[in-house]
Design a protein around this motif. Structure first.
Motif, PDB file in Angstrom:
ATOM      1  N   ASN A   1      44.865 -11.213  26.331  1.00  0.00           N
ATOM      2  CA  ASN A   1      43.688 -10.868  27.046  1.00  0.00           C
ATOM      3  C   ASN A   1      43.048  -9.343  26.728  1.00  0.00           C
ATOM      4  OD1 ASN A   1      43.555 -13.226  28.393  1.00  0.00           O
ATOM      5  ND2 ASN A   1      44.776 -12.319  29.826  1.00  0.00           N
ATOM      6  N   LEU A   2      42.005  -9.244  26.337  1.00  0.00           N
ATOM      7  CA  LEU A   2      41.341  -7.923  26.076  1.00  0.00           C
ATOM      8  C   LEU A   2      40.083  -7.616  26.861  1.00  0.00           C
ATOM      9  CD1 LEU A   2      42.672  -8.653  23.338  1.00  0.00           C
ATOM     10  CD2 LEU A   2      40.865  -7.361  22.202  1.00  0.00           C
ATOM     11  N   THR A   3      40.496  -6.386  27.622  1.00  0.00           N
ATOM     12  CA  THR A   3      39.383  -6.044  28.681  1.00  0.00           C
ATOM     13  C   THR A   3      38.799  -4.653  28.298  1.00  0.00           C
ATOM     14  OG1 THR A   3      40.608  -7.605  30.390  1.00  0.00           O
ATOM     15  CG2 THR A   3      38.975  -6.134  30.994  1.00  0.00           C
ATOM     16  N   TRP A   4      37.465  -4.931  28.429  1.00  0.00           N
ATOM     17  CA  TRP A   4      36.886  -3.375  27.938  1.00  0.00           C
ATOM     18  C   TRP A   4      36.416  -2.895  29.435  1.00  0.00           C
ATOM     19  CZ3 TRP A   4      36.722  -0.804  23.754  1.00  0.00           C
ATOM     20  CH2 TRP A   4      36.454  -1.396  22.584  1.00  0.00           C
ATOM     21  N   LEU A   5      36.927  -1.606  29.428  1.00  0.00           N
ATOM     22  CA  LEU A   5      36.728  -0.803  30.667  1.00  0.00           C
ATOM     23  C   LEU A   5      35.845   0.502  30.287  1.00  0.00           C
ATOM     24  CD1 LEU A   5      40.422  -0.955  32.103  1.00  0.00           C
ATOM     25  CD2 LEU A   5      38.543  -2.421  32.929  1.00  0.00           C
ATOM     26  N   ASP A   6      34.615   0.580  30.756  1.00  0.00           N
ATOM     27  CA  ASP A   6      33.564   1.514  30.484  1.00  0.00           C
ATOM     28  C   ASP A   6      33.736   2.652  31.602  1.00  0.00           C
ATOM     29  OD1 ASP A   6      32.893   0.864  27.890  1.00  0.00           O
ATOM     30  OD2 ASP A   6      31.594  -0.724  28.805  1.00  0.00           O
ATOM     31  N   GLY A   7      33.830   3.742  31.183  1.00  0.00           N
ATOM     32  CA  GLY A   7      33.452   4.967  32.194  1.00  0.00           C
ATOM     33  C   GLY A   7      32.578   5.727  31.706  1.00  0.00           C
ATOM     34  N   ARG A   8      31.698   6.532  32.784  1.00  0.00           N
ATOM     35  CA  ARG A   8      30.759   7.340  32.247  1.00  0.00           C
ATOM     36  C   ARG A   8      31.176   8.508  31.803  1.00  0.00           C
ATOM     37  NH1 ARG A   8      28.237  11.440  35.185  1.00  0.00           N
ATOM     38  NH2 ARG A   8      29.380  10.763  37.193  1.00  0.00           N
ATOM     39  N   ARG A   9      30.690   9.145  30.648  1.00  0.00           N
ATOM     40  CA  ARG A   9      31.177  10.252  30.042  1.00  0.00           C
ATOM     41  C   ARG A   9      30.580  11.594  30.799  1.00  0.00           C
ATOM     42  NH1 ARG A   9      33.412  11.181  25.326  1.00  0.00           N
ATOM     43  NH2 ARG A   9      32.630   9.159  24.517  1.00  0.00           N
ATOM     44  N   ILE A  10      31.379  12.261  31.633  1.00  0.00           N
ATOM     45  CA  ILE A  10      31.239  13.468  32.438  1.00  0.00           C
ATOM     46  C   ILE A  10      31.108  14.574  31.557  1.00  0.00           C
ATOM     47  CG2 ILE A  10      31.886  14.709  34.460  1.00  0.00           C
ATOM     48  CD1 ILE A  10      33.257  12.005  35.304  1.00  0.00           C
ATOM     49  N   ALA A  11      29.878  15.507  31.757  1.00  0.00           N
ATOM     50  CA  ALA A  11      29.802  16.514  30.932  1.00  0.00           C
ATOM     51  C   ALA A  11      30.605  17.688  31.676  1.00  0.00           C
ATOM     52  CB  ALA A  11      28.455  16.974  30.831  1.00  0.00           C
ATOM     53  N   THR A  12      31.682  18.077  31.250  1.00  0.00           N
ATOM     54  CA  THR A  12      32.564  19.284  31.874  1.00  0.00           C
ATOM     55  C   THR A  12      33.740  19.522  31.008  1.00  0.00           C
ATOM     56  OG1 THR A  12      34.418  19.830  33.711  1.00  0.00           O
ATOM     57  CG2 THR A  12      34.324  17.604  32.639  1.00  0.00           C
ATOM     58  N   GLY A  13      33.805  21.039  30.813  1.00  0.00           N
ATOM     59  CA  GLY A  13      34.789  21.668  29.791  1.00  0.00           C
ATOM     60  C   GLY A  13      36.300  21.481  30.619  1.00  0.00           C
ATOM     61  N   ASN A  14      36.308  21.054  31.777  1.00  0.00           N
ATOM     62  CA  ASN A  14      37.484  20.867  32.510  1.00  0.00           C
ATOM     63  C   ASN A  14      38.356  19.658  32.004  1.00  0.00           C
ATOM     64  OD1 ASN A  14      37.236  23.375  33.645  1.00  0.00           O
ATOM     65  ND2 ASN A  14      36.363  22.552  35.339  1.00  0.00           N
ATOM     66  N   LEU A  15      38.857  19.648  30.981  1.00  0.00           N
ATOM     67  CA  LEU A  15      39.628  18.398  30.394  1.00  0.00           C
ATOM     68  C   LEU A  15      40.928  18.498  30.104  1.00  0.00           C
ATOM     69  CD1 LEU A  15      36.813  17.580  27.857  1.00  0.00           C
ATOM     70  CD2 LEU A  15      37.060  16.602  29.828  1.00  0.00           C
ATOM     71  N   HIS A  16      41.497  19.660  30.577  1.00  0.00           N
ATOM     72  CA  HIS A  16      42.928  20.012  30.295  1.00  0.00           C
ATOM     73  C   HIS A  16      43.763  18.833  30.950  1.00  0.00           C
ATOM     74  CE1 HIS A  16      46.496  21.817  28.958  1.00  0.00           C
ATOM     75  NE2 HIS A  16      46.891  22.402  30.366  1.00  0.00           N
ATOM     76  N   GLY A  17      44.696  18.229  30.431  1.00  0.00           N
ATOM     77  CA  GLY A  17      45.577  17.468  31.172  1.00  0.00           C
ATOM     78  C   GLY A  17      44.852  16.022  31.653  1.00  0.00           C
ATOM     79  N   THR A  18      43.755  15.622  31.065  1.00  0.00           N
ATOM     80  CA  THR A  18      43.313  14.153  31.562  1.00  0.00           C
ATOM     81  C   THR A  18      44.136  13.186  31.224  1.00  0.00           C
ATOM     82  OG1 THR A  18      42.005  14.290  29.560  1.00  0.00           O
ATOM     83  CG2 THR A  18      40.728  14.845  31.542  1.00  0.00           C
ATOM     84  N   GLY A  19      44.862  13.219  29.768  1.00  0.00           N
ATOM     85  CA  GLY A  19      45.596  11.995  29.766  1.00  0.00           C
ATOM     86  C   GLY A  19      46.879  11.946  30.238  1.00  0.00           C
ATOM     87  N   CYS A  20      47.445  12.960  30.650  1.00  0.00           N
ATOM     88  CA  CYS A  20      48.636  13.342  31.611  1.00  0.00           C
ATOM     89  C   CYS A  20      48.280  12.671  33.083  1.00  0.00           C
ATOM     90  CB  CYS A  20      49.225  14.599  31.847  1.00  0.00           C
ATOM     91  SG  CYS A  20      49.720  15.551  30.379  1.00  0.00           S
ATOM     92  N   THR A  21      47.125  13.025  33.474  1.00  0.00           N
ATOM     93  CA  THR A  21      46.711  12.491  34.871  1.00  0.00           C
ATOM     94  C   THR A  21      46.241  11.253  34.907  1.00  0.00           C
ATOM     95  OG1 THR A  21      45.877  14.881  35.193  1.00  0.00           O
ATOM     96  CG2 THR A  21      44.931  13.190  36.557  1.00  0.00           C
ATOM     97  N   LEU A  22      45.867  10.700  33.595  1.00  0.00           N
ATOM     98  CA  LEU A  22      45.272   9.322  33.928  1.00  0.00           C
ATOM     99  C   LEU A  22      46.705   8.354  34.242  1.00  0.00           C
ATOM    100  CD1 LEU A  22      43.319   6.824  33.957  1.00  0.00           C
ATOM    101  CD2 LEU A  22      43.465   6.994  31.439  1.00  0.00           C
ATOM    102  N   SER A  23      47.615   8.670  33.019  1.00  0.00           N
ATOM    103  CA  SER A  23      48.836   8.035  33.093  1.00  0.00           C
ATOM    104  C   SER A  23      49.665   8.072  34.376  1.00  0.00           C
ATOM    105  CB  SER A  23      49.602   8.252  31.912  1.00  0.00           C
ATOM    106  OG  SER A  23      50.089   9.791  31.839  1.00  0.00           O
ATOM    107  N   SER A  24      49.538   9.219  34.821  1.00  0.00           N
ATOM    108  CA  SER A  24      50.481   9.465  36.020  1.00  0.00           C
ATOM    109  C   SER A  24      49.636   8.725  37.332  1.00  0.00           C
ATOM    110  CB  SER A  24      50.633  10.540  36.759  1.00  0.00           C
ATOM    111  OG  SER A  24      49.563  11.645  36.516  1.00  0.00           O
TER     112      SER A  24
END
Length: 271
Positions: free
Chosen positions: A199-222
């Protein structure tokens, strides 16, 4: 007589330390707490860094990582584990052996290999260690497009068709699920592709205009790890984690941390 609610689940992050608190162990523990689980940690590396960059990395010896894991898992029942950056085969083997011996219900692997600058963070031996030891162990891996390209030794895709073309190779590496993060694509949305079996499921999220992107990958996985520990089914955990992270990005302007790429607001629902 007061009824007892179900116990609060215990979660574990195995990752490096970020003194600025935006990524790594610190971000994971904040996320676990914000989403209702009790967070524990095993530190794999100390770093000297701030919002503008990394000045130094001090790896923790593999034997001491093993001691941390063994001591912790001998005592605490862990419902779900998030594994972050692992730079050596010996450390990857230690983590594989410890989690294999005391298998938690969920293992989420965030294969941190490429910095936002595009620089590769681990050498070929480290890449092979993650691919050989940890990817097959994981119930879910969460690579972004450059990390998936490193795992598969192929070019970084530039559209959804290129992301879908990666699926057979990624499925060959792991019996678990894959969340292929498409934030590096251009456009108004950030398309992520969840692969569970056939199964392949596309999950779209709105792109948010911010410079505060540090740690987004860590935060999503946790965040996914915390939701799995709470009992969510995998697709529900991913969907809930993405929605929570979007809100954390939207509210990140309330924080004033450093002069570079700031963190997301992990406690946006509480503060």
């Amino acid at each position: 007589m007061m009824a007892h609610s179900r116990p609060i689940p215990n979660t574990l992050t195995i990752a490096g330390s970020d003194p600025g608190g935006g990524a790594g162990i610190q971000a994971d523990l904040k996320t676990f707490s914000a989403l209702g689980s009790y967070g524990t940690s095993v530190i794999t590396a100390l770093t000297a860094q701030n919002t503008r960059g990394v000045a130094g990395v001090h790896p923790v010896p593999a034997d001491f990582i093993a001691a941390q894991l063994d001591t912790l898992l001998d005592d605490i029942d862990i419902a779900a584990v998030k594994v972050g950056m692992v730079a050596s085969r010996r450390v990857a083997e230690v983590i594989r052996d410890a989690l294999g011996a005391r298998r938690p219900r969920w293992v989420v692997l965030d294969p941190v290999m490429v910095a936002k600058s595009g620089d590769t963070l681990v050498d070929d031996a480290g890449i092979a260690a993650v691919r050989d030891c940890l990817v097959p162990l994981a119930d879910l891996i969460t690579p972004n497009l450059p990390e998936a390209a490193v795992l598969l030794d192929c070019p970084v895709p530039h559209d959804r068709a290129g992301m879908e073309a990666m699926v057979p190779g990624l499925r060959a590496l792991t019996p678990g699920a894959v969340l292929l993060k498409g934030g590096h694509l251009r456009g108004e949305t950030c398309p992520d592709l969840l692969v569970t079996g056939d199964n392949l499921t596309w999950l779209d999220g709105r792109r948010i205009a911010t410079g505060n992107l540090h740690g987004t990958g860590c935060t999503l996985s946790s965040a996914i790890t915390a939701r799995l520990a709470q009992g969510d089914a995998l697709p529900d955990a991913v969907t809930a984690a993405k929605a929570w992270l979007s809100r954390a990005l939207e509210e990140s302007h309330r924080l004033h941390v450093g002069q570079g790429h700031g963190p997301v607001h992990h406690f946006h629902a509480w503060w």
